[in-house]
Scaffold this active site. Structure first.
Site, PDB file in Angstrom:
ATOM      1  N   ASP A 230      -0.358   5.208   0.772  1.00  0.00           N
ATOM      2  CA  ASP A 230      -0.633   6.163   1.844  1.00  0.00           C
ATOM      3  C   ASP A 230      -0.717   5.484   3.201  1.00  0.00           C
ATOM      4  OD1 ASP A 230      -0.877   8.565   0.233  1.00  0.00           O
ATOM      5  OD2 ASP A 230      -2.680   7.641  -0.582  1.00  0.00           O
TER       6      ASP A 230
ATOM      7  N   ASN B 287      -8.840  -1.486   3.403  1.00  0.00           N
ATOM      8  CA  ASN B 287      -8.768  -1.790   1.970  1.00  0.00           C
ATOM      9  C   ASN B 287      -7.515  -2.582   1.629  1.00  0.00           C
ATOM     10  OD1 ASN B 287      -7.053   0.480   2.310  1.00  0.00           O
ATOM     11  ND2 ASN B 287      -7.363   1.099   0.182  1.00  0.00           N
TER      12      ASN B 287
ATOM     13  N   THR C 164      -2.581   0.126  -4.561  1.00  0.00           N
ATOM     14  CA  THR C 164      -3.147   1.365  -4.066  1.00  0.00           C
ATOM     15  C   THR C 164      -4.600   1.555  -4.469  1.00  0.00           C
ATOM     16  OG1 THR C 164      -2.865   3.773  -4.154  1.00  0.00           O
ATOM     17  CG2 THR C 164      -2.235   2.549  -6.122  1.00  0.00           C
ATOM     18  N   GLY C 165      -5.294   2.377  -3.725  1.00  0.00           N
ATOM     19  CA  GLY C 165      -6.624   2.784  -4.119  1.00  0.00           C
ATOM     20  C   GLY C 165      -6.596   3.864  -5.183  1.00  0.00           C
TER      21      GLY C 165
ATOM     22  N   ASP D  30      -2.009  -0.903   5.988  1.00  0.00           N
ATOM     23  CA  ASP D  30      -2.333  -0.262   7.260  1.00  0.00           C
ATOM     24  C   ASP D  30      -3.833  -0.141   7.524  1.00  0.00           C
ATOM     25  OD1 ASP D  30      -3.292   2.903   6.945  1.00  0.00           O
ATOM     26  OD2 ASP D  30      -2.318   2.058   5.187  1.00  0.00           O
TER      27      ASP D  30
ATOM     28  N   ASP E 141       0.835  -1.189   0.000  1.00  0.00           N
ATOM     29  CA  ASP E 141       0.000   0.000   0.000  1.00  0.00           C
ATOM     30  C   ASP E 141       0.880   1.253   0.000  1.00  0.00           C
ATOM     31  OD1 ASP E 141      -2.431   1.588   0.468  1.00  0.00           O
ATOM     32  OD2 ASP E 141      -1.636   1.838   2.502  1.00  0.00           O
TER      33      ASP E 141
ATOM     34  N   LYS F   5      -7.705  -5.685  -3.480  1.00  0.00           N
ATOM     35  CA  LYS F   5      -6.255  -5.803  -3.624  1.00  0.00           C
ATOM     36  C   LYS F   5      -5.781  -7.251  -3.545  1.00  0.00           C
ATOM     37  CE  LYS F   5      -5.060  -1.182  -1.862  1.00  0.00           C
ATOM     38  NZ  LYS F   5      -4.231  -0.431  -0.892  1.00  0.00           N
TER      39      LYS F   5
END
Length: 274
Positions: A10, A222, A42-43, A219, A8, A196
């Site tokens: 952020d 998602n 990532t989103g 973290d 991930d 993911k």
């Protein structure tokens, strides 16, 4: 040995200043020099990852990859070649948009190239300016992008309890979606079965890598699908407390201290972190 690392961005790879710390850069370089694939998951859209790829030396590289839009898209870094895409049905995306307007939340509608944002406040605008190319809108519906690919839609509010209440009230619509949370401010909607973890397993299979040879780092919720799908699921020290017990390990370092590097040093480079 772990051959594929999905990570991930952020609050995981990136420090709070949205950049990659030197410790993380060095560990990623050592791992990739060994032939390990380091894949941002990532989103965000894949275009929004270019700055990070430059920082870690993987920008525009052949046989290097990004999992984006929470797993809706997998790209090869060379020319952002799309290898797999599975977005939202337009009617479902439009229903989510109209529902979000009724709930008085900030709404993000993702296309492959830009994020359209409804009801944005100053705090969210500052947050987004560091991460995405976006355009503010005030539209009755999404007819202006009908026919375009829509990877995902999300609602933003700093009131997490309110977002969870919205999710509970969605009824049958929720059964058509993969629902997750991120950054302690987002309720995210992908097509059913898209996350993911699915992206990780699809890419691993394409590369001939066994699930047990994969590591995933994150973290927030998602990230949980890939943390559970991977051979080793790693949470940062700053991981959402409600999901820490679902990670195989939690790093001592947080996203500002090189938690990603800590995991790579320990489980890939076999360095002593004590």
């Amino acid at each position: 040995m772990y051959k594929l690392i999905t990570c991930d961005l952020d609050e995981t790879l990136l420090s709070d200043n949205t950049h990659v710390c030197e410790r993380n850069k060095e560990a990623i370089k050592k791992a990739t020099d060994l032939g390990v694939k380091f894949v941002p998951a990532t989103g965000r859209g894949y275009d929004a990852v270019s700055g990070t790829l430059k920082e870690i030396g993987l920008y525009n590289k052949e046989n290097e990859y990004v999992i984006s839009f929470n797993g809706a898209c997998v790209t090869e870094n060379k020319s952002n070649q799309v290898l797999r895409f599975d977005g939202l049905n337009y009617d479902i995306a439009n229903e989510l948009y109209k529902m979000g307007k009724e709930k008085d939340v900030c709404i993000h509608v993702y296309t492959k190239d830009i994020v359209y944002v409804y009801n944005m406040n100053d705090d969210e605008r500052k947050y987004m300016e560091k991460r995405h190319r976006f355009e503010e809108i005030d539209k009755a519906d999404l007819s202006f992008i009908k026919g375009q690919d829509i990877p995902k839609v999300l609602y933003e509010s700093t009131n997490q309890e309110y977002l969870r209440d919205i999710a509970k009230e969605m009824g049958e619509l929720a059964n058509k979606l993969d629902v997750s949370y991120s950054s302690n401010r987002y309720l995210e909607f992908n097509s059913q079965g898209i996350n993911k973890g699915v992206g990780l397993l699809w890419l691993a299979n394409k590369l001939g890598i066994k699930p047990e040879e994969t590591m995933a780092l994150g973290d927030n919720f998602n990230d949980l699908s890939m943390i559970k799908a991977a051979g080793l699921g790693v949470g940062m020290a700053n991981t959402n407390p409600d999901m820490k017990d679902q990670c195989n390990i939690i790093t001592k370092a947080d996203n500002n201290q090189g938690g990603v590097a800590e995991a790579i040093e320990r489980f890939v480079l076999n360095e002593d972190n004590n």
